[in-house]
Design a protein around this motif. Structure first.
Motif, PDB file in Angstrom:
ATOM      1  N   VAL A   1       0.873  -1.173   0.000  1.00  0.00           N
ATOM      2  CA  VAL A   1       0.000   0.000   0.000  1.00  0.00           C
ATOM      3  C   VAL A   1       0.906   1.217   0.000  1.00  0.00           C
ATOM      4  CG1 VAL A   1      -1.698   1.345   1.278  1.00  0.00           C
ATOM      5  CG2 VAL A   1      -1.915  -1.143   1.153  1.00  0.00           C
ATOM      6  N   GLY A   2       0.866   1.978  -1.081  1.00  0.00           N
ATOM      7  CA  GLY A   2       1.801   3.079  -1.256  1.00  0.00           C
ATOM      8  C   GLY A   2       1.109   4.389  -1.579  1.00  0.00           C
ATOM      9  N   GLY A   3       1.894   5.294  -2.172  1.00  0.00           N
ATOM     10  CA  GLY A   3       1.400   6.618  -2.512  1.00  0.00           C
ATOM     11  C   GLY A   3       1.678   7.653  -1.446  1.00  0.00           C
ATOM     12  N   MET A   4       2.487   7.290  -0.427  1.00  0.00           N
ATOM     13  CA  MET A   4       2.714   8.180   0.718  1.00  0.00           C
ATOM     14  C   MET A   4       4.212   8.409   0.946  1.00  0.00           C
ATOM     15  SD  MET A   4      -0.035   6.147   3.073  1.00  0.00           S
ATOM     16  CE  MET A   4       0.561   4.563   2.419  1.00  0.00           C
ATOM     17  N   SER A   5       4.927   8.984   0.031  1.00  0.00           N
ATOM     18  CA  SER A   5       4.607   9.617  -1.241  1.00  0.00           C
ATOM     19  C   SER A   5       4.903   8.644  -2.394  1.00  0.00           C
ATOM     20  CB  SER A   5       5.489  10.858  -1.406  1.00  0.00           C
ATOM     21  OG  SER A   5       6.868  10.448  -1.486  1.00  0.00           O
ATOM     22  N   TRP A   6       4.720   9.115  -3.634  1.00  0.00           N
ATOM     23  CA  TRP A   6       5.066   8.242  -4.759  1.00  0.00           C
ATOM     24  C   TRP A   6       6.564   7.997  -4.796  1.00  0.00           C
ATOM     25  CZ3 TRP A   6       8.484   9.307  -8.587  1.00  0.00           C
ATOM     26  CH2 TRP A   6       8.792  10.640  -8.869  1.00  0.00           C
TER      27      TRP A   6
ATOM     28  N   LEU B   1       2.999  -1.571   4.429  1.00  0.00           N
ATOM     29  CA  LEU B   1       2.642  -0.169   4.245  1.00  0.00           C
ATOM     30  C   LEU B   1       3.926   0.571   3.887  1.00  0.00           C
ATOM     31  CD1 LEU B   1       0.312   0.485   7.328  1.00  0.00           C
ATOM     32  CD2 LEU B   1      -0.349  -0.135   4.994  1.00  0.00           C
ATOM     33  N   CYS B   2       3.946   1.218   2.725  1.00  0.00           N
ATOM     34  CA  CYS B   2       5.160   1.869   2.223  1.00  0.00           C
ATOM     35  C   CYS B   2       5.280   3.269   2.820  1.00  0.00           C
ATOM     36  CB  CYS B   2       5.136   1.936   0.697  1.00  0.00           C
ATOM     37  SG  CYS B   2       4.969   0.340  -0.105  1.00  0.00           S
ATOM     38  N   THR B   3       5.385   3.328   4.127  1.00  0.00           N
ATOM     39  CA  THR B   3       5.365   4.586   4.867  1.00  0.00           C
ATOM     40  C   THR B   3       5.766   4.293   6.298  1.00  0.00           C
ATOM     41  OG1 THR B   3       3.882   6.298   5.761  1.00  0.00           O
ATOM     42  CG2 THR B   3       2.900   4.180   5.262  1.00  0.00           C
ATOM     43  N   THR B   4       6.319   5.300   6.969  1.00  0.00           N
ATOM     44  CA  THR B   4       6.504   5.205   8.421  1.00  0.00           C
ATOM     45  C   THR B   4       5.380   5.943   9.139  1.00  0.00           C
ATOM     46  OG1 THR B   4       8.912   5.147   8.147  1.00  0.00           O
ATOM     47  CG2 THR B   4       8.076   5.616  10.350  1.00  0.00           C
ATOM     48  N   THR B   5       5.149   7.185   8.743  1.00  0.00           N
ATOM     49  CA  THR B   5       4.172   8.031   9.427  1.00  0.00           C
ATOM     50  C   THR B   5       2.806   7.371   9.537  1.00  0.00           C
ATOM     51  OG1 THR B   5       5.297  10.045   8.732  1.00  0.00           O
ATOM     52  CG2 THR B   5       2.969  10.250   9.341  1.00  0.00           C
ATOM     53  N   PHE B   6       2.349   6.763   8.438  1.00  0.00           N
ATOM     54  CA  PHE B   6       0.991   6.235   8.435  1.00  0.00           C
ATOM     55  C   PHE B   6       0.902   4.820   9.012  1.00  0.00           C
ATOM     56  CE2 PHE B   6       1.124   9.718   5.430  1.00  0.00           C
ATOM     57  CZ  PHE B   6       0.092  10.506   5.927  1.00  0.00           C
TER      58      PHE B   6
ATOM     59  N   HIS C   1       5.032  -5.370   9.998  1.00  0.00           N
ATOM     60  CA  HIS C   1       5.106  -4.049  10.620  1.00  0.00           C
ATOM     61  C   HIS C   1       6.546  -3.537  10.594  1.00  0.00           C
ATOM     62  CE1 HIS C   1       4.550  -0.782  13.465  1.00  0.00           C
ATOM     63  NE2 HIS C   1       3.240  -1.032  13.501  1.00  0.00           N
ATOM     64  N   LEU C   2       6.707  -2.313  10.127  1.00  0.00           N
ATOM     65  CA  LEU C   2       8.038  -1.737   9.972  1.00  0.00           C
ATOM     66  C   LEU C   2       8.796  -1.666  11.294  1.00  0.00           C
ATOM     67  CD1 LEU C   2      10.191  -0.309   8.274  1.00  0.00           C
ATOM     68  CD2 LEU C   2       8.909   1.821   8.568  1.00  0.00           C
TER      69      LEU C   2
ATOM     70  N   LEU D   1      16.449   6.153  10.063  1.00  0.00           N
ATOM     71  CA  LEU D   1      15.887   7.059   9.060  1.00  0.00           C
ATOM     72  C   LEU D   1      14.427   6.660   8.920  1.00  0.00           C
ATOM     73  CD1 LEU D   1      18.800   7.137   6.463  1.00  0.00           C
ATOM     74  CD2 LEU D   1      18.384   8.670   8.402  1.00  0.00           C
ATOM     75  N   GLY D   2      13.572   7.312   9.708  1.00  0.00           N
ATOM     76  CA  GLY D   2      12.185   6.898   9.849  1.00  0.00           C
ATOM     77  C   GLY D   2      11.261   7.507   8.822  1.00  0.00           C
ATOM     78  N   CYS D   3      11.745   7.662   7.631  1.00  0.00           N
ATOM     79  CA  CYS D   3      10.960   8.190   6.528  1.00  0.00           C
ATOM     80  C   CYS D   3      11.690   7.785   5.255  1.00  0.00           C
ATOM     81  CB  CYS D   3      10.849   9.710   6.638  1.00  0.00           C
ATOM     82  SG  CYS D   3       9.861  10.478   5.355  1.00  0.00           S
ATOM     83  N   THR D   4      10.997   7.148   4.335  1.00  0.00           N
ATOM     84  CA  THR D   4      11.642   6.646   3.125  1.00  0.00           C
ATOM     85  C   THR D   4      12.425   7.731   2.418  1.00  0.00           C
ATOM     86  OG1 THR D   4       9.802   5.110   2.835  1.00  0.00           O
ATOM     87  CG2 THR D   4      11.253   5.429   0.954  1.00  0.00           C
ATOM     88  N   GLU D   5      11.851   8.932   2.336  1.00  0.00           N
ATOM     89  CA  GLU D   5      12.493   9.996   1.589  1.00  0.00           C
ATOM     90  C   GLU D   5      13.815  10.430   2.221  1.00  0.00           C
ATOM     91  OE1 GLU D   5       8.230   9.815   0.624  1.00  0.00           O
ATOM     92  OE2 GLU D   5       9.293  10.026   2.528  1.00  0.00           O
TER      93      GLU D   5
END
Length: 229
Positions: free
Chosen positions: A7-12, A81-86, A103-104, A194-198
């Motif tokens: 489940v992605g898009g957070m962000s692309w 889930l392709c996100t940390t925040t969400f 779970h990450l 690094l708790g955010c993919t970006e």
């Protein structure tokens, strides 16, 4: 090979890293023309961030849960889930599907403990740093997380949402993040998450002296282990 659900898009930008690294990982492990079996559902990041700003987390959870159910219906054997925040709504998503959610925080805590690191600095979005959902999950696995000083939170959030999610990787931003990592080191951190993919677009191991735990890369490796086991 099991089918990996995303489940992605957070962000692309984040989703692209997951897709790329899963493909590179399978090619490295299996060789030839091998590629992973994937199902990807992406949400509208603008819609999700608007809901985040309004603190409508129940609705965010419903959106991601519906995306997760779609991935399950499409044949996924497990879900990321392709996100940390969400991951703030990870429990809501997990309860909505009949397949396991990797779970990450569980993946990252295992990586830390395997390297003998039980106290880490955690850098991410303002929500991820200030709400306890991720930090408490790490603590439950035996890893203490400390976050940067409050004065850095708004700046880090802006760097992620105004620069990195658009693919803008700026040297001045890297320099300041490195300074923040050094402050965490002084505070007793034995590594940095690094708790955010970006953020993985910005900071690499050669940039800092502390061991770097890139959450996305670790998540990808765990997914490959599971899919290819």
């Amino acid at each position: 090979m099991q089918t990996i659900g995303l489940v992605g898009g957070m962000s692309w930008e984040s989703s692209a890293v997951y897709y790329r690294d899963l493909n590179l990982g399978v090619q490295e492990r299996l060789g030839g023309l091998s590629s992973p079996k994937l199902v990807l559902s992406t949400v509208d990041f603008a819609e999700v961030t608007d809901l985040e700003d309004a603190e409508r987390w129940q609705q965010i959870g419903e959106l991601l849960a519906e995306a997760g159910r779609g991935v399950e219906r499409a044949g996924a054997d497990f879900l990321l889930l392709c996100t940390t925040t969400f991951h703030k709504v990870a429990d809501q998503v997990e309860a909505a599907v009949g397949i396991p959610l990797v779970h990450l925080a569980d993946v990252v805590s295992k990586a830390c403990i395997d390297q003998g690191v039980t106290k880490v600095g955690f850098i991410g979005t303002k929500v991820a740093m200030e709400d306890r959902f991720f930090i408490d999950r790490l603590a439950g696995q035996g890893v203490e997380a400390i976050v940067p000083a409050q004065e850095h939170h708004e700046w880090l959030n802006a760097a992620i949402y105004e620069e990195l999610v658009h693919g803008h990787v700026l040297p001045r931003t890297r320099r300041r993040v490195v300074e923040i990592v050094e402050e965490l080191w002084d505070a007793g951190a034995g590594g940095v998450l690094l708790g955010c993919t970006e953020l993985e677009l910005l900071i690499k191991q050669p940039d800092v002296e502390l061991p770097v735990f890139p959450c996305t890369s670790l998540h990808v490796e765990a997914a490959l282990d599971r899919a290819l086991s």
